[in-house]
Design a protein around this motif. Structure first.
Motif, PDB file in Angstrom:
ATOM      1  N   ASP A   1       0.671  -1.123  -0.114  1.00  0.00           N
ATOM      2  CA  ASP A   1      -0.034   0.314   0.097  1.00  0.00           C
ATOM      3  C   ASP A   1       0.931   1.217   0.123  1.00  0.00           C
ATOM      4  OD1 ASP A   1      -2.285  -1.734   0.024  1.00  0.00           O
ATOM      5  OD2 ASP A   1      -2.530  -1.025   2.073  1.00  0.00           O
ATOM      6  N   SER A   2       0.339   2.746  -0.433  1.00  0.00           N
ATOM      7  CA  SER A   2       1.261   3.083  -0.495  1.00  0.00           C
ATOM      8  C   SER A   2       1.146   4.153   0.920  1.00  0.00           C
ATOM      9  CB  SER A   2       0.682   4.784  -1.273  1.00  0.00           C
ATOM     10  OG  SER A   2       0.090   3.927  -2.972  1.00  0.00           O
ATOM     11  N   ILE A   3       2.591   5.285   1.206  1.00  0.00           N
ATOM     12  CA  ILE A   3       2.148   5.086   2.228  1.00  0.00           C
ATOM     13  C   ILE A   3       2.428   6.674   2.731  1.00  0.00           C
ATOM     14  CG2 ILE A   3       4.044   5.889   4.319  1.00  0.00           C
ATOM     15  CD1 ILE A   3       5.544   3.603   3.204  1.00  0.00           C
ATOM     16  N   ALA A   4       1.493   7.601   3.469  1.00  0.00           N
ATOM     17  CA  ALA A   4       1.232   8.612   3.387  1.00  0.00           C
ATOM     18  C   ALA A   4       1.601   9.391   4.474  1.00  0.00           C
ATOM     19  CB  ALA A   4      -0.608   9.472   4.228  1.00  0.00           C
ATOM     20  N   ALA A   5       3.051  10.550   3.759  1.00  0.00           N
ATOM     21  CA  ALA A   5       3.577  11.153   3.984  1.00  0.00           C
ATOM     22  C   ALA A   5       3.749  12.538   3.880  1.00  0.00           C
ATOM     23  CB  ALA A   5       5.030  10.465   3.529  1.00  0.00           C
ATOM     24  N   THR A   6       4.114  13.784   4.352  1.00  0.00           N
ATOM     25  CA  THR A   6       4.362  15.008   3.789  1.00  0.00           C
ATOM     26  C   THR A   6       5.472  15.094   2.871  1.00  0.00           C
ATOM     27  OG1 THR A   6       2.964  15.508   5.993  1.00  0.00           O
ATOM     28  CG2 THR A   6       4.428  17.520   4.924  1.00  0.00           C
ATOM     29  N   ASN A   7       4.979  15.905   1.741  1.00  0.00           N
ATOM     30  CA  ASN A   7       6.480  16.221   1.137  1.00  0.00           C
ATOM     31  C   ASN A   7       7.897  16.117   1.971  1.00  0.00           C
ATOM     32  OD1 ASN A   7       8.140  16.223  -1.967  1.00  0.00           O
ATOM     33  ND2 ASN A   7       8.091  18.686  -1.251  1.00  0.00           N
ATOM     34  N   GLY A   8       8.933  16.490   2.021  1.00  0.00           N
ATOM     35  CA  GLY A   8      10.419  16.312   2.301  1.00  0.00           C
ATOM     36  C   GLY A   8      10.104  15.508   4.307  1.00  0.00           C
ATOM     37  N   HIS A   9       9.222  15.036   4.545  1.00  0.00           N
ATOM     38  CA  HIS A   9       9.633  14.072   5.737  1.00  0.00           C
ATOM     39  C   HIS A   9      10.057  13.028   5.602  1.00  0.00           C
ATOM     40  CE1 HIS A   9       6.415  16.496   8.787  1.00  0.00           C
ATOM     41  NE2 HIS A   9       6.945  17.272   8.218  1.00  0.00           N
ATOM     42  N   GLU A  10      10.640  12.614   6.610  1.00  0.00           N
ATOM     43  CA  GLU A  10      11.400  11.568   6.629  1.00  0.00           C
ATOM     44  C   GLU A  10      10.240   9.887   6.322  1.00  0.00           C
ATOM     45  OE1 GLU A  10      15.468  12.666   8.039  1.00  0.00           O
ATOM     46  OE2 GLU A  10      14.523  11.762   9.407  1.00  0.00           O
ATOM     47  N   VAL A  11      10.975   8.952   6.007  1.00  0.00           N
ATOM     48  CA  VAL A  11       9.704   8.025   5.711  1.00  0.00           C
ATOM     49  C   VAL A  11      10.983   6.889   6.156  1.00  0.00           C
ATOM     50  CG1 VAL A  11       8.387   5.885   4.346  1.00  0.00           C
ATOM     51  CG2 VAL A  11       8.472   8.960   3.889  1.00  0.00           C
ATOM     52  N   VAL A  12      10.614   5.878   7.742  1.00  0.00           N
ATOM     53  CA  VAL A  12      11.619   4.531   7.770  1.00  0.00           C
ATOM     54  C   VAL A  12      10.383   3.015   7.579  1.00  0.00           C
ATOM     55  CG1 VAL A  12      13.124   3.749   9.829  1.00  0.00           C
ATOM     56  CG2 VAL A  12      12.925   5.688   9.246  1.00  0.00           C
ATOM     57  N   VAL A  13      10.740   2.730   7.125  1.00  0.00           N
ATOM     58  CA  VAL A  13      10.048   0.932   6.607  1.00  0.00           C
ATOM     59  C   VAL A  13      11.472   0.263   7.851  1.00  0.00           C
ATOM     60  CG1 VAL A  13       9.425  -0.794   5.450  1.00  0.00           C
ATOM     61  CG2 VAL A  13       9.362   1.801   4.541  1.00  0.00           C
ATOM     62  N   VAL A  14      10.377  -0.436   8.669  1.00  0.00           N
ATOM     63  CA  VAL A  14      11.210  -1.629   9.209  1.00  0.00           C
ATOM     64  C   VAL A  14      11.283  -3.379   9.088  1.00  0.00           C
ATOM     65  CG1 VAL A  14      12.244  -2.605  11.729  1.00  0.00           C
ATOM     66  CG2 VAL A  14      11.541   0.523  11.394  1.00  0.00           C
ATOM     67  N   GLU A  15      11.342  -3.919   8.725  1.00  0.00           N
ATOM     68  CA  GLU A  15      11.532  -5.123   8.758  1.00  0.00           C
ATOM     69  C   GLU A  15      11.712  -5.909   9.503  1.00  0.00           C
ATOM     70  OE1 GLU A  15      11.775  -9.193   5.816  1.00  0.00           O
ATOM     71  OE2 GLU A  15      12.763  -7.995   5.743  1.00  0.00           O
ATOM     72  N   LEU A  16      10.250  -6.923   9.912  1.00  0.00           N
ATOM     73  CA  LEU A  16      10.482  -7.677  12.030  1.00  0.00           C
ATOM     74  C   LEU A  16      10.361  -9.051  11.626  1.00  0.00           C
ATOM     75  CD1 LEU A  16       8.106  -5.722  13.724  1.00  0.00           C
ATOM     76  CD2 LEU A  16      10.304  -4.928  13.468  1.00  0.00           C
TER      77      LEU A  16
END
Length: 72
Positions: free
Chosen positions: A40-55
């Protein structure tokens, strides 16, 4: 950010966005992260950081990555 679309052996993903998001370290509390299905798309603000973690299936952090959101 490229994430494998197939999750292996019960692994799951978590995601967090914000003006500044640190990569988690081993044993970190991920209670402020959201579940993510890997497609799914990740909703984020332009210029903000996105962190994805695999568990792992047991909840241990296996991998993490960070990028900056570019919203058109």
């Amino acid at each position: 950010m490229t994430v494998p679309t197939k999750q292996f052996n019960g692994n799951t993903y978590k995601v967090k966005t914000g003006a500044s998001v640190a990569l988690p370290t081993f044993g970190a509390d991920l209670s402020t992260y959201s579940d993510w299905n890997g497609t799914d798309s990740i909703a984020a603000t332009n210029g903000h950081e996105v962190v994805v973690v695999e568990l792992s299936a047991g909840g241990a952090i296996l991998k993490a990555g960070k990028t900056t959101a570019v919203v058109a």
